[in-house]
Design an enzyme around this catalytic site. Structure first.
Site, mmCIF file in Angstrom:
data_model
loop_
_atom_site.group_PDB
_atom_site.id
_atom_site.type_symbol
_atom_site.label_atom_id
_atom_site.label_comp_id
_atom_site.label_asym_id
_atom_site.label_seq_id
_atom_site.Cartn_x
_atom_site.Cartn_y
_atom_site.Cartn_z
ATOM 1 N N GLU A 1 0.859 -1.195 0.000
ATOM 2 C CA GLU A 1 0.000 0.000 0.000
ATOM 3 C C GLU A 1 0.893 1.242 0.000
ATOM 4 O OE1 GLU A 1 -3.580 1.033 0.281
ATOM 5 O OE2 GLU A 1 -2.390 2.839 -0.059
ATOM 6 N N GLN B 1 -14.203 6.645 3.873
ATOM 7 C CA GLN B 1 -14.892 7.404 2.821
ATOM 8 C C GLN B 1 -16.388 7.622 3.092
ATOM 9 O OE1 GLN B 1 -13.812 5.647 -1.081
ATOM 10 N NE2 GLN B 1 -11.900 4.983 -0.157
ATOM 11 N N VAL C 1 1.549 -1.223 -6.227
ATOM 12 C CA VAL C 1 1.561 -2.440 -7.052
ATOM 13 C C VAL C 1 1.597 -2.005 -8.512
ATOM 14 C CG1 VAL C 1 0.206 -4.446 -7.780
ATOM 15 C CG2 VAL C 1 0.332 -3.838 -5.350
ATOM 16 N N CYS D 1 -20.816 3.345 -3.595
ATOM 17 C CA CYS D 1 -21.926 3.977 -2.888
ATOM 18 C C CYS D 1 -22.876 4.689 -3.851
ATOM 19 C CB CYS D 1 -21.457 4.939 -1.813
ATOM 20 S SG CYS D 1 -22.826 5.256 -0.683
ATOM 21 N N ASP E 1 -14.081 -2.779 -3.841
ATOM 22 C CA ASP E 1 -14.485 -2.083 -5.063
ATOM 23 C C ASP E 1 -13.746 -2.558 -6.311
ATOM 24 O OD1 ASP E 1 -16.115 -0.630 -3.422
ATOM 25 O OD2 ASP E 1 -14.886 1.186 -3.446
ATOM 26 N N LYS F 1 -21.256 -1.580 -4.514
ATOM 27 C CA LYS F 1 -19.877 -1.370 -4.068
ATOM 28 C C LYS F 1 -19.878 -0.439 -2.860
ATOM 29 C CE LYS F 1 -17.602 -2.346 -8.418
ATOM 30 N NZ LYS F 1 -17.222 -3.697 -7.964
ATOM 31 N N CYS G 1 -26.582 1.058 1.968
ATOM 32 C CA CYS G 1 -26.469 2.443 1.563
ATOM 33 C C CYS G 1 -27.373 3.290 2.466
ATOM 34 C CB CYS G 1 -26.929 2.539 0.105
ATOM 35 S SG CYS G 1 -26.411 4.053 -0.648
HETATM 36 P P1 FAD Z 1 -10.615 1.660 -0.814
HETATM 37 O O1 FAD Z 1 -11.050 1.823 0.588
HETATM 38 O O2 FAD Z 1 -10.775 2.780 -1.761
HETATM 39 O O3 FAD Z 1 -9.096 1.202 -0.741
HETATM 40 C C1 FAD Z 1 -8.312 0.937 -1.874
HETATM 41 C C2 FAD Z 1 -6.863 0.976 -1.419
HETATM 42 O O4 FAD Z 1 -6.045 0.479 -2.470
HETATM 43 C C3 FAD Z 1 -6.385 2.396 -1.112
HETATM 44 O O5 FAD Z 1 -5.759 2.413 0.145
HETATM 45 C C4 FAD Z 1 -5.424 2.705 -2.238
HETATM 46 O O6 FAD Z 1 -4.372 3.571 -1.848
HETATM 47 C C5 FAD Z 1 -4.913 1.315 -2.572
HETATM 48 N N1 FAD Z 1 -4.383 1.215 -3.930
HETATM 49 C C6 FAD Z 1 -4.886 1.711 -5.080
HETATM 50 N N2 FAD Z 1 -4.068 1.441 -6.109
HETATM 51 C C7 FAD Z 1 -3.032 0.736 -5.584
HETATM 52 C C8 FAD Z 1 -1.855 0.165 -6.138
HETATM 53 N N3 FAD Z 1 -1.550 0.257 -7.441
HETATM 54 N N4 FAD Z 1 -1.030 -0.504 -5.301
HETATM 55 C C9 FAD Z 1 -1.303 -0.643 -3.979
HETATM 56 N N5 FAD Z 1 -2.388 -0.107 -3.396
HETATM 57 C C10 FAD Z 1 -3.240 0.572 -4.206
HETATM 58 N N6 FAD Z 1 -19.935 2.716 1.644
HETATM 59 C C11 FAD Z 1 -20.881 2.378 2.551
HETATM 60 O O7 FAD Z 1 -20.997 1.216 2.914
HETATM 61 N N7 FAD Z 1 -21.728 3.302 3.086
HETATM 62 C C12 FAD Z 1 -21.654 4.597 2.744
HETATM 63 O O8 FAD Z 1 -22.410 5.417 3.253
HETATM 64 C C13 FAD Z 1 -20.682 4.997 1.787
HETATM 65 N N8 FAD Z 1 -20.586 6.283 1.403
HETATM 66 C C14 FAD Z 1 -19.602 6.668 0.535
HETATM 67 C C15 FAD Z 1 -19.511 8.004 0.201
HETATM 68 C C16 FAD Z 1 -18.508 8.446 -0.642
HETATM 69 C C17 FAD Z 1 -18.438 9.898 -1.000
HETATM 70 C C18 FAD Z 1 -17.551 7.511 -1.142
HETATM 71 C C19 FAD Z 1 -16.423 7.991 -2.024
HETATM 72 C C20 FAD Z 1 -17.657 6.176 -0.824
HETATM 73 C C21 FAD Z 1 -18.684 5.735 0.013
HETATM 74 N N9 FAD Z 1 -18.836 4.376 0.359
HETATM 75 C C22 FAD Z 1 -19.813 4.003 1.255
HETATM 76 C C23 FAD Z 1 -18.059 3.343 -0.356
HETATM 77 C C24 FAD Z 1 -16.866 2.799 0.429
HETATM 78 O O9 FAD Z 1 -16.074 3.834 0.916
HETATM 79 C C25 FAD Z 1 -16.051 1.887 -0.475
HETATM 80 O O10 FAD Z 1 -16.909 0.936 -1.057
HETATM 81 C C26 FAD Z 1 -14.945 1.173 0.299
HETATM 82 O O11 FAD Z 1 -14.015 2.111 0.757
HETATM 83 C C27 FAD Z 1 -14.279 0.095 -0.539
HETATM 84 O O12 FAD Z 1 -13.144 -0.396 0.073
HETATM 85 P P2 FAD Z 1 -11.883 -0.893 -0.790
HETATM 86 O O13 FAD Z 1 -10.880 -1.372 0.183
HETATM 87 O O14 FAD Z 1 -12.349 -1.786 -1.874
HETATM 88 O O15 FAD Z 1 -11.354 0.424 -1.503
#
Ligand code: FAD
Length: 404
Positions: free
Chosen positions: A35, A43, A78, A161, A293, A301, A336
């Protein structure tokens, strides 16, 4: 080149939760997380920042503080996957091999797909709760606006979201209503899709608010271009291009698969890591799992989905290591919490096929109605669940509670 038993690509919500869940089941297992970021974000809190409920600082912590104890943190991006050789490449010229890989790198916000947007974000009344640094600008604009036109946009699915574009709109309207200026502000929702929300059971409660706030709904209307200085937005519709002047514009950006995943052999045609929707195991590389995601699973998502997926990925990754059949089975749960007014939420909770999966009995929270209890859950309970249960692998505490 180094080797770790489990390598997790991405230390966001899903990656950290999976690491913590694995360690909860198998203390001391050799795990590396790749990371690059210094900061870790909650978020779901950004909607509340844009609505003047949370401060932005409440939604961020140092990445180091959320890394589970004993995990090796490879602080790098990555750059590629080589699943034939059970290896991951990372910057600069790093390579690590694994027994099991978990991919959790999130999706990509494609701001650049809207012409003129990037140069005007954060200025000229153009904002987005989809960026940590811009969510406070949403609240600033809401407070400044007393008349004129406010536009809220929603791009094609899938987005993270899916309710967030309209959450920003309702919270803005709620504030304008409270201040007695809503009647002087024309509010328009421009949605690429054909419906207000993908699961029909929640639409009546949302429509009550659309009517109460006098929102003009435009379906099949997709933001393509913004002229910030002229305060004009352009939409593609079936009747050709539509031009709208605005005083405030809240944009939800188009979203894509993570570019590194999309460019790799792990991806499906849409650019998402192609996994079984129940086991989260990759369909071609059985030592690879993906969640959150960046995965291809057809759930909403959301963080709530990632929270339910993390233990499934953990259980199945461990089963794979031990050569046992996979037991973890994800039901598509996502949630949501639709902030329809300050103090009330429509708590949508559903799984694959739009099946309603409410956490609470109706007398506690009826998710198809706007309730104060769901607001209390979102504001006072869920952030703590995130930092102290989900990211710590304390599933007994996180599991029975919906939303995120
Ligand atoms: P993320 O938390 O985005 O993490 C991805 C990680 O991968 C990051 O740390 C990033 O730095 C890392 N990464 C990216 N590329 C690379 C790379 N090449 N190499 C290594 N690391 C990398 N969800 C709900 O359940 N309820 C809500 O009310 C809600 N509201 C939201 C409101 C907003 C405005 C937003 C933007 C999102 C909301 N969400 C909500 C959605 C939720 O935040 C995401 O679905 C969740 O964060 C997904 O987790 P994740 O680990 O898949 O992705």
């Amino acid at each position: 080149q180094s080797h770790h038993t489990v390598v997790i690509a991405g230390g966001g919500s899903a990656g950290i939760a999976t690491a913590a869940s694995i360690l909860g089941r198998h203390p001391g297992l050799d795990i590396a997380i790749i990371e690059p970021a210094d900061e870790h974000y909650y978020q779901p809190g950004w909607t509340m920042v844009g609505g003047g409920v949370f401060e932005k600082d409440e939604t961020v912590r140092p990445e180091a503080s959320v890394m589970p104890k004993g995990v090796t943190w490879l602080k790098a991006e990555v750059t590629g996957f080589d699943p034939e050789n059970k290896a991951v490449e990372y910057a600069d010229n790093g390579r690590v091999t694994y027994d099991v890989l978990v991919v959790a790198m999130g999706n990509r916000l494609a701001w650049e797909e809207i012409v003129g947007l990037e140069e005007t974000l954060g200025r000229n009344g153009v904002t987005s709760n989809y960026r940590y640094d811009l969510a406070p600008y949403t609240w600033q604009l809401v407070q400044q606006t007393r008349e004129g036109r406010a536009l809220f946009t929603q791009p094609p699915m899938p987005i993270k979201c899916a309710g967030a574009p309209q959450k920003a709109m309702y919270l803005s309207c709620s504030e304008w209503e409270k201040r007695g200026v809503l009647g002087d502000i024309e509010v328009e929702f421009h949605n690429n899709g054909a419906v207000l929300f993908g699961v029909a059971d929640y639409v009546p409660a949302l429509m009550e608010y659309v009517e109460r706030y006098g929102i003009d709904l435009n379906f099949g209307s997709t933001l393509t271009r913004v002229d910030g200085p002229a305060k004009k937005a352009y939409f593609a519709t079936e009747n050709g291009e539509v031009e709208r002047e605005f005083d405030m514009l809240h944009v939800c950006p188009p979203q894509k698969g993570n570019p590194i995943v999309a460019a790799s052999v792990l991806a499906n045609d849409a650019g998402y890591a192609e996994v079984d929707q129940h086991t989260l195991q990759h369909v071609r590389y059985p030592d690879v799992f993906a969640l959150g995601d960046c995965g291809s699973t057809p759930n909403a998502k959301t963080m709530a989905a990632a929270r339910k997926q993390a233990p499934v990925a953990a259980v199945n990754a461990l089963a794979r290591l031990e050569g046992k059949p996979l037991k973890g089975n994800y039901d598509g749960y996502g949630s949501c919490p639709l902030t329809v007014e300050r103090g009330k939420i429509v708590l949508a909770e559903f799984g694959y096929g739009g099946k309603l999966l409410p956490t609470f009995p109706k007398w506690v929270i009826d998710g198809t109605k706007a309730t104060r209890a769901a607001w209390t859950l979102k504001v006072d309970v869920l952030p703590g669940i995130y930092w102290h249960a989900m990211l710590k692998g304390r599933e007994w505490m996180a599991r029975p509670i919906g939303g995120a």
